[in-house]
Motif scaffolding. Structure first.
Motif, short mmCIF file in Angstrom:
data_model
loop_
_atom_site.label_atom_id
_atom_site.label_comp_id
_atom_site.label_asym_id
_atom_site.label_seq_id
_atom_site.Cartn_x
_atom_site.Cartn_y
_atom_site.Cartn_z
N ARG A 80 0.84 -1.20 0.00
CA ARG A 80 0.00 0.00 0.00
C ARG A 80 0.87 1.25 0.00
O ARG A 80 2.01 1.24 0.50
CB ARG A 80 -0.91 0.00 1.21
N THR A 81 0.33 2.30 -0.53
CA THR A 81 1.01 3.60 -0.55
C THR A 81 1.45 3.98 0.86
O THR A 81 0.67 3.85 1.81
CB THR A 81 0.08 4.69 -1.11
N GLU A 83 16.08 8.34 -6.73
CA GLU A 83 15.13 9.06 -5.87
C GLU A 83 14.02 8.13 -5.39
O GLU A 83 13.39 7.43 -6.18
CB GLU A 83 14.51 10.23 -6.63
N GLY A 84 13.78 8.16 -4.07
CA GLY A 84 12.72 7.33 -3.49
C GLY A 84 13.19 5.95 -3.07
O GLY A 84 12.40 5.18 -2.54
N TYR A 85 14.47 5.67 -3.31
CA TYR A 85 15.04 4.36 -2.98
C TYR A 85 16.29 4.51 -2.12
O TYR A 85 16.96 5.53 -2.17
CB TYR A 85 15.43 3.60 -4.25
N SER A 86 16.59 3.48 -1.36
CA SER A 86 17.88 3.36 -0.70
C SER A 86 18.31 1.91 -0.77
O SER A 86 17.51 1.04 -1.16
CB SER A 86 17.83 3.85 0.75
N ALA A 136 6.49 3.75 -0.08
CA ALA A 136 6.10 3.33 -1.43
C ALA A 136 5.03 4.25 -2.03
O ALA A 136 4.11 4.71 -1.33
CB ALA A 136 5.59 1.90 -1.39
N SER A 137 5.18 4.50 -3.32
CA SER A 137 4.19 5.30 -4.04
C SER A 137 3.75 4.53 -5.29
O SER A 137 4.44 3.62 -5.75
CB SER A 137 4.76 6.65 -4.43
N THR A 138 2.61 4.90 -5.84
CA THR A 138 2.06 4.15 -6.97
C THR A 138 2.99 4.19 -8.18
O THR A 138 3.02 3.23 -8.96
CB THR A 138 0.68 4.69 -7.36
N ASN A 139 3.78 5.25 -8.33
CA ASN A 139 4.70 5.30 -9.48
C ASN A 139 5.92 4.41 -9.31
O ASN A 139 6.80 4.37 -10.18
CB ASN A 139 5.09 6.74 -9.81
N TYR A 168 24.63 -11.13 -14.21
CA TYR A 168 23.70 -12.25 -14.08
C TYR A 168 22.51 -11.76 -13.28
O TYR A 168 22.66 -11.19 -12.21
CB TYR A 168 24.39 -13.42 -13.39
N PHE A 169 21.33 -12.02 -13.83
CA PHE A 169 20.11 -11.47 -13.27
C PHE A 169 19.32 -12.49 -12.46
O PHE A 169 19.32 -13.69 -12.75
CB PHE A 169 19.20 -10.94 -14.39
N GLY A 170 18.61 -11.97 -11.48
CA GLY A 170 17.62 -12.76 -10.78
C GLY A 170 16.32 -12.81 -11.57
O GLY A 170 16.21 -12.19 -12.63
N PRO A 171 15.31 -13.52 -11.05
CA PRO A 171 14.05 -13.70 -11.78
C PRO A 171 13.15 -12.48 -11.76
O PRO A 171 12.19 -12.40 -12.52
CB PRO A 171 13.39 -14.87 -11.06
N GLY A 172 13.44 -11.52 -10.88
CA GLY A 172 12.63 -10.31 -10.81
C GLY A 172 11.55 -10.38 -9.74
O GLY A 172 11.07 -11.46 -9.38
N THR A 173 11.20 -9.22 -9.24
CA THR A 173 10.06 -9.07 -8.32
C THR A 173 9.10 -8.07 -8.94
O THR A 173 9.48 -6.93 -9.22
CB THR A 173 10.51 -8.52 -6.95
N ARG A 174 7.88 -8.53 -9.17
CA ARG A 174 6.86 -7.61 -9.71
C ARG A 174 6.15 -6.98 -8.54
O ARG A 174 5.41 -7.65 -7.81
CB ARG A 174 5.91 -8.35 -10.62
N LEU A 175 6.40 -5.70 -8.32
CA LEU A 175 5.82 -4.96 -7.20
C LEU A 175 4.65 -4.11 -7.69
O LEU A 175 4.77 -3.37 -8.66
CB LEU A 175 6.88 -4.05 -6.57
N THR A 176 3.54 -4.25 -6.98
CA THR A 176 2.37 -3.40 -7.22
C THR A 176 2.13 -2.59 -5.97
O THR A 176 2.03 -3.14 -4.87
CB THR A 176 1.13 -4.24 -7.56
#
Lengths: 114, 114
Positions: free
Chosen positions: A14-15, A62-65, A81-84, A104-112
């Motif tokens: 959630r936001t 911006e918005g991350y650490s 967290a923000s919707t963007n 080498y990449f991981g499988p990814g996390t899809r965040l909503t």
């Protein structure tokens, strides 16, 4: 084989929530990276680290650490967290020597973020 | 101007066709050139890796680098439905100058239909 794992494949938050994304690699790589991937924008670098406790800003910090307390683990933190920030988040690692620039990449996390 | 330009497509070809994917870049310091393949909802995986100019072949895949024109290509012969994916080009200037950072194109979405 190099293995990069990410803590979640899908995440709904959630936001305003604080969000932690974890990444672990098992090849003793020095470099670790966090990207986000959005349709039409490709991969964009958020932060990277080339040693424990070291971090460098990428193109969109911006918005991350981030946190890297151990060589094998690199965490991405969304302080509020923000919707963007709804996106696919990809972690990557790379080692030293002549293949230093192969990531080498991981499988990814899809965040909503709602 | 973005450092790496890649036509996003989409590209749709019949099975058995020869596919040509391309990227151009502006930074003459780039020395390492890569192609990644990304299936839907997965992380990118390294497909081809080339140092400096020339060609490299691996089965049905050929990577070509022309540093004088700042142009790289990936050719896929006898394309198969299993080649349907997004292909990302990536490049870097070498370990000393970029600390392993890669610069990505936005990716070309390819569909090879049976």
């Amino acid at each position: 084989d190099v293995k990069v794992t990410q803590s979640s494949r899908y995440l709904v938050k959630r936001t305003g929530e604080k969000v932690f994304l974890e990444c672990v690699q098992d090849m003793d790589h020095e470099n670790m990276f966090w990207y986000r991937q959005d349709p039409g924008l490709g991969l964009r670098l958020i932060y990277f680290s080339y040693d424990v406790k070291m971090k460098e800003k990428g193109d969109i910090p911006e918005g991350y650490s981030v946190s890297r307390e151990k060589k094998e683990r690199f965490s991405l933190i969304l302080e509020s967290a923000s919707t963007n920030q709804t996106s696919m988040y990809l972690c990557a690692s790379s080692g030293g020597g002549s293949k230093a620039d192969t990531q080498y990449f991981g499988p990814g996390t899809r965040l909503t973020v709602l | 101007q973005k450092e790496v330009e890649q036509d996003p497509g989409p590209l749709s070809v019949p099975e058995g066709a020869i596919v040509s994917l391309n990227c151009t870049y502006s930074n003459s310091a780039f020395q390492y050139f890569m192609w990644y393949r990304q299936y839907s909802r997965k992380g990118p995986e390294l497909l081809m890796y080339t140092y400096s100019s020339g060609n490299k072949e691996d089965g049905r895949f050929t990577a070509q680098v022309d540093k004088s024109s700042k142009y790289i290509s990936l050719f896929i012969r006898d394309s198969q439905p299993s080649d349907s994916a997004t292909y990302l080009c990536a490049m870097s200037g070498g370990r000393g100058s970029t600390l392993g950072r890669l610069y990505f194109g936005r990716g070309t979405q390819l569909t090879a239909w049976p």
